[in-house]
Design a protein around this motif. Structure first.
Motif, PDB file in Angstrom:
ATOM      1  N   PRO A 174       4.518  11.027   1.401  1.00 35.28           N
ATOM      2  CA  PRO A 174       4.018  11.503   0.107  1.00 35.28           C
ATOM      3  C   PRO A 174       3.251  12.807   0.273  1.00 35.28           C
ATOM      4  O   PRO A 174       2.656  13.090   1.317  1.00 35.28           O
ATOM      5  CB  PRO A 174       3.097  10.375  -0.364  1.00 35.28           C
ATOM      6  CG  PRO A 174       2.680   9.668   0.876  1.00 35.28           C
ATOM      7  CD  PRO A 174       3.827   9.798   1.845  1.00 35.28           C
ATOM      8  N   ALA A 175       3.261  13.627  -0.792  1.00 37.56           N
ATOM      9  CA  ALA A 175       2.541  14.899  -0.762  1.00 37.56           C
ATOM     10  C   ALA A 175       2.305  15.361  -2.188  1.00 37.56           C
ATOM     11  O   ALA A 175       2.980  14.927  -3.128  1.00 37.56           O
ATOM     12  CB  ALA A 175       3.332  15.955   0.004  1.00 37.56           C
ATOM     13  N   ASN A 177       0.829  -1.208   0.000  1.00 34.45           N
ATOM     14  CA  ASN A 177       0.000   0.000   0.000  1.00 34.45           C
ATOM     15  C   ASN A 177       0.865   1.261   0.000  1.00 34.45           C
ATOM     16  O   ASN A 177       2.097   1.206  -0.049  1.00 34.45           O
ATOM     17  CB  ASN A 177      -0.955  -0.003   1.189  1.00 34.45           C
ATOM     18  CG  ASN A 177      -0.215  -0.099   2.524  1.00 34.45           C
ATOM     19  OD1 ASN A 177       0.992   0.171   2.595  1.00 34.45           O
ATOM     20  ND2 ASN A 177      -0.917  -0.473   3.568  1.00 34.45           N
ATOM     21  N   LYS A 178       0.203   2.416   0.095  1.00 33.08           N
ATOM     22  CA  LYS A 178       0.912   3.691   0.047  1.00 33.08           C
ATOM     23  C   LYS A 178       1.927   3.805   1.174  1.00 33.08           C
ATOM     24  O   LYS A 178       3.057   4.289   0.962  1.00 33.08           O
ATOM     25  CB  LYS A 178      -0.098   4.848   0.119  1.00 33.08           C
ATOM     26  CG  LYS A 178       0.549   6.225   0.147  1.00 33.08           C
ATOM     27  CD  LYS A 178      -0.457   7.346  -0.064  1.00 33.08           C
ATOM     28  CE  LYS A 178      -1.460   7.428   1.036  1.00 33.08           C
ATOM     29  NZ  LYS A 178      -2.384   8.574   0.871  1.00 33.08           N
ATOM     30  N   GLU A 214      -6.295  13.286 -10.576  1.00 35.41           N
ATOM     31  CA  GLU A 214      -6.307  11.826 -10.445  1.00 35.41           C
ATOM     32  C   GLU A 214      -4.896  11.256 -10.618  1.00 35.41           C
ATOM     33  O   GLU A 214      -4.484  10.337  -9.894  1.00 35.41           O
ATOM     34  CB  GLU A 214      -7.255  11.202 -11.474  1.00 35.41           C
ATOM     35  CG  GLU A 214      -8.734  11.464 -11.216  1.00 35.41           C
ATOM     36  CD  GLU A 214      -9.279  10.664 -10.040  1.00 35.41           C
ATOM     37  OE1 GLU A 214      -8.538   9.832  -9.466  1.00 35.41           O
ATOM     38  OE2 GLU A 214     -10.445  10.886  -9.670  1.00 35.41           O
ATOM     39  N   VAL A 215      -4.131  11.786 -11.575  1.00 37.53           N
ATOM     40  CA  VAL A 215      -2.754  11.322 -11.773  1.00 37.53           C
ATOM     41  C   VAL A 215      -1.908  11.662 -10.543  1.00 37.53           C
ATOM     42  O   VAL A 215      -1.116  10.835 -10.063  1.00 37.53           O
ATOM     43  CB  VAL A 215      -2.152  11.945 -13.047  1.00 37.53           C
ATOM     44  CG1 VAL A 215      -0.652  11.640 -13.136  1.00 37.53           C
ATOM     45  CG2 VAL A 215      -2.865  11.415 -14.286  1.00 37.53           C
ATOM     46  N   ALA A 216      -2.080  12.873 -10.007  1.00 37.79           N
ATOM     47  CA  ALA A 216      -1.326  13.267  -8.814  1.00 37.79           C
ATOM     48  C   ALA A 216      -1.659  12.350  -7.646  1.00 37.79           C
ATOM     49  O   ALA A 216      -0.776  11.980  -6.856  1.00 37.79           O
ATOM     50  CB  ALA A 216      -1.639  14.722  -8.467  1.00 37.79           C
ATOM     51  N   ARG A 217      -2.929  11.977  -7.520  1.00 33.66           N
ATOM     52  CA  ARG A 217      -3.326  11.050  -6.441  1.00 33.66           C
ATOM     53  C   ARG A 217      -2.621   9.710  -6.591  1.00 33.66           C
ATOM     54  O   ARG A 217      -2.123   9.134  -5.613  1.00 33.66           O
ATOM     55  CB  ARG A 217      -4.842  10.856  -6.467  1.00 33.66           C
ATOM     56  CG  ARG A 217      -5.337   9.888  -5.392  1.00 33.66           C
ATOM     57  CD  ARG A 217      -6.842   9.694  -5.503  1.00 33.66           C
ATOM     58  NE  ARG A 217      -7.200   9.002  -6.718  1.00 33.66           N
ATOM     59  CZ  ARG A 217      -7.198   7.668  -6.849  1.00 33.66           C
ATOM     60  NH1 ARG A 217      -6.821   6.894  -5.846  1.00 33.66           N
ATOM     61  NH2 ARG A 217      -7.551   7.109  -7.982  1.00 33.66           N
ATOM     62  N   LEU A 267      -7.023  13.325  -1.695  1.00 35.63           N
ATOM     63  CA  LEU A 267      -5.836  12.967  -0.928  1.00 35.63           C
ATOM     64  C   LEU A 267      -6.143  12.895   0.558  1.00 35.63           C
ATOM     65  O   LEU A 267      -7.146  13.443   1.032  1.00 35.63           O
ATOM     66  CB  LEU A 267      -4.729  13.998  -1.178  1.00 35.63           C
ATOM     67  CG  LEU A 267      -4.207  13.982  -2.629  1.00 35.63           C
ATOM     68  CD1 LEU A 267      -3.658  15.325  -3.018  1.00 35.63           C
ATOM     69  CD2 LEU A 267      -3.147  12.899  -2.797  1.00 35.63           C
ATOM     70  N   ALA A 268      -5.273  12.212   1.274  1.00 39.84           N
ATOM     71  CA  ALA A 268      -5.436  12.103   2.723  1.00 39.84           C
ATOM     72  C   ALA A 268      -5.216  13.464   3.374  1.00 39.84           C
ATOM     73  O   ALA A 268      -4.579  14.356   2.799  1.00 39.84           O
ATOM     74  CB  ALA A 268      -4.440  11.086   3.283  1.00 39.84           C
TER      75      ALA A 268
END
Length: 634
Positions: A461-462, A449-450, A524-527, A555-556
């Motif tokens: 991640p950011a 997972n992430k 969506e790509v950035a996510r 995003l979270a």
């Protein structure tokens, strides 16, 4: 001897008891402007003796001041309460009135006739059992008549009174009445309206309002009041439908009681009935039906209740409790009809809030499949929907919700769309069915997972979202930030506006709709890149707040960092490295942000960089310092 006040109290109590068990009819009046809707309602209120003496005195005074009937009572003034309406002689808001006769109680909504107030008509029609559609006998069937009739059909009102008004102004001509009735019925058949009762009226003179008029000896149907008092209503049908209780709130006054409160949308429920909670699908049995007046052995549509269940189930606001043998469907993608109700057009891909029953979710709409010409019922190609336009679209939600097709249940199939930034209602819609892909596509669980990917890279991640006018310096600063992060050993990627339009978004232009879709895809790509554990930079004008909020919502918490590269338009235009402003000023480049397309600056970005007194290198250092402050780098 009884005190006078006691006698008055007794009379009031008797009056209330007398009306308590009468059936309630909700109806709407609609049609084109000046067809006489307010006059019809005013006459009904007056003739049903629902006015107090002071109201009569006031309306007589108002009629002398505002009226159009030479000093006689102007019944429209009983309903047209807004000063703007009295000055213009039109209705611009929905006016609700209650009245009662010996046979029935009524709630009537007088809705606007002007096209720009069609959205108000939707409001009034949403709970109506009957539509009274007014037509001026001198004018016949007009565009607004067709529009309102089409909306009545969409909303699911089955019973229509075709009130052909102002018959006194056409000499009570039977031929005029029959011609209008035939023309209207021909149109109504095309939109599925078949239960139509046509009545010739003169609301001003009272013809066929409460009593049959001697002026229309050729008419043998009901009077308007006679129809309203006797027409069947759908309470019985609503009770016979499948049980639906949208949960309004979880009632937990103490540790010994946990119930689920709401108003029954349809059907009947009894203790010990087996129920299913959606969208979770968990099942239980009804333990109690609790109300303020005590427990019930049965509850029906329209009642507000609290259900307690035999089992502990996680239920929250927005869930729907159904009978286990007849549950609602659950999906996150639909085909629907939308009535657009605001000046700003519906833009495909833009995120809106959708309220369905008691649940509120995020929604995006695809490009309309078609819009409807309300005069011809043609299906026309459309890229977007403008004010008062009606279109069929696909709808995608951010999570599955329980629903019924609108034709089966108005409460669980009808929704409104809300602008995320202003909280204004911008559209109303009706769900047709779930798209097959909503059931065929499922999230595939993965073992890496992430968190695992980020841990392998030794970083958090950011997404650093650089926004600002063209020429503000977004790409320059983002490029410098990536170089500095790379030097620190961070794993990064830069998504730049021009570069993305050479590949992923090469099919998009620069209209507002295309700009919305451009940013939706980039978000969506950035996510996905953040999910891979990367620190992602995006350098896009991204002019609309709604799309930037969509990107944030993907995003979270804490992963989205909005950076406003704040440069005044005149400074950005002076730089004009690409010559775009000059082209826009000459009219060679349309929909250019800052010239003929708006830029909505961030209201509360995580970081604002003023490039008037800051070099690109200094701005990059400010961003790096912000990342350290937020804990993304050491």
């Amino acid at each position: 001897m009884a005190h006078v006040s006691d006698l008055i109290a007794d009379d009031i109590e008797k009056y209330l008891k007398q009306h308590e068990h009468k059936s309630l009819l909700r109806f709407i009046t609609c049609g084109s402007v000046d067809d006489g809707k307010s006059t019809v309602i005013g006459r009904l209120l007056y003739e049903s003796k629902m006015l107090f003496e002071d109201q009569l005195a006031a309306i007589e005074a108002d009629s002398r001041k505002w009226g159009t009937q030479g000093g006689e009572i102007d019944f429209a003034l009983l309903v047209d309460g807004l000063a703007a309406e009295r000055e213009q002689g039109i209705t611009i808001d929905v006016a609700y009135r209650f009245f009662s006769t010996d046979r029935r109680k009524f709630i009537v909504a007088d809705t606007p006739g002007h096209e720009q107030y069609t959205r108000n008509m939707i409001t009034g029609a949403s709970t109506a059992d009957v539509a009274v559609i007014l037509i001026d006998a001198r004018k016949g069937v007009l565009t607004q008549t067709r529009r309102h009739s089409y909306l009545v059909s969409l909303i699911g009102i089955k019973k229509v009174v075709l009130a052909i008004n102002k018959m006194d102004l056409v000499g009570y001509s039977e031929q005029t009445f029959r011609d209008i009735e035939e023309q209207y019925r021909a149109f109504a058949r095309q939109i599925g309206l078949t239960d139509i009762t046509a009545i010739p009226l003169s609301a001003l003179r009272g013809d066929n309002m409460l009593q049959h008029s001697d002026a229309t000896p050729w008419y043998h149907g009901p009077t308007l009041m006679g129809y309203l008092e006797t027409v069947g209503i759908e309470e019985q049908a609503q009770q016979q439908g499948a049980f639906r209780l949208p949960v309004q709130w979880v009632n937990r006054p103490n540790l010994d009681f946990r119930g689920f409160a709401g108003t029954i949308a349809s059907g009947v429920i009894r203790p010990d009935d087996r129920v299913r909670v959606l969208p979770s699908g968990r099942e239980s049995r009804v333990a109690r039906i609790v109300t303020a007046d005590g427990d019930l052995g049965q509850a029906v549509a329209g009642q507000s209740i609290t259900l307690t269940l035999a089992d502990e189930i996680d239920i929250s606001r927005g869930d729907v409790i159904c009978k286990a043998e007849a549950p609602a469907e659950v999906a996150d993608q639909f085909e629907c009809t939308i009535v657009w109700m605001t000046e700003e057009p519906l833009l495909p891909g833009r995120p809106y809030l959708l309220k369905l029953g008691t649940s509120t979710v995020s929604a995006t709409i695809t490009e309309p499949k078609y819009k409807v010409n309300v005069n011809t019922l043609e299906h026309l190609a459309a890229k977007k929907l403008e004010l008062n336009e009606i279109g069929v679209c696909n709808l995608a939600l951010d999570r599955p919700v329980p629903f019924d097709a609108y034709g089966a249940n108005r409460d669980t199939g009808g929704f409104i769309l809300i602008d995320r930034m202003t909280n204004s209602t911008v559209g109303a819609g009706m769900l047709h069915f779930a798209l097959r892909r909503a059931h065929n596509i499922h999230l595939q669980p993965v073992d890496v997972n992430k968190e695992a990917r980020a841990l392998a890279k030794g970083q958090k991640p950011a997404v650093l979202w650089f926004t600002g006018l063209s020429g503000a310096g977004k790409s320059t600063i983002a490029n410098l930030v990536e170089k500095k992060l790379h030097a620190l050993g961070r794993h990064t990627y830069l998504l730049d506006g021009d570069n993305v339009r050479h590949g992923l978004n090469k099919d998009l232009g620069f209209t507002e709709a295309d700009r919305v879709e451009n940013i939706r895809r980039v978000a969506e790509v950035a996510r996905l890149m953040a999910d891979a554990g990367l620190i992602v930079m995006t350098a896009f004008i991204s002019p609309f707040r709604a799309e930037r909020e969509l990107a944030r919502s993907l995003l979270a918490e804490g992963e989205f960092i909005e950076i406003h590269v704040d440069t005044p338009l005149e400074v950005a235009e002076e730089r004009d490295v690409k010559g775009l402003y000059r082209k826009a000023r000459r009219g060679e480049l349309l929909n250019f942000t800052g010239i003929d397309s708006p830029y909505e600056p961030p209201e509360a970005p995580e970081l604002r960089v003023n490039t008037l007194d800051t070099t690109a290198e200094q701005a990059a250092d400010i961003v790096i310092a912000k990342l350290r402050e937020l804990g993304f780098i050491n």
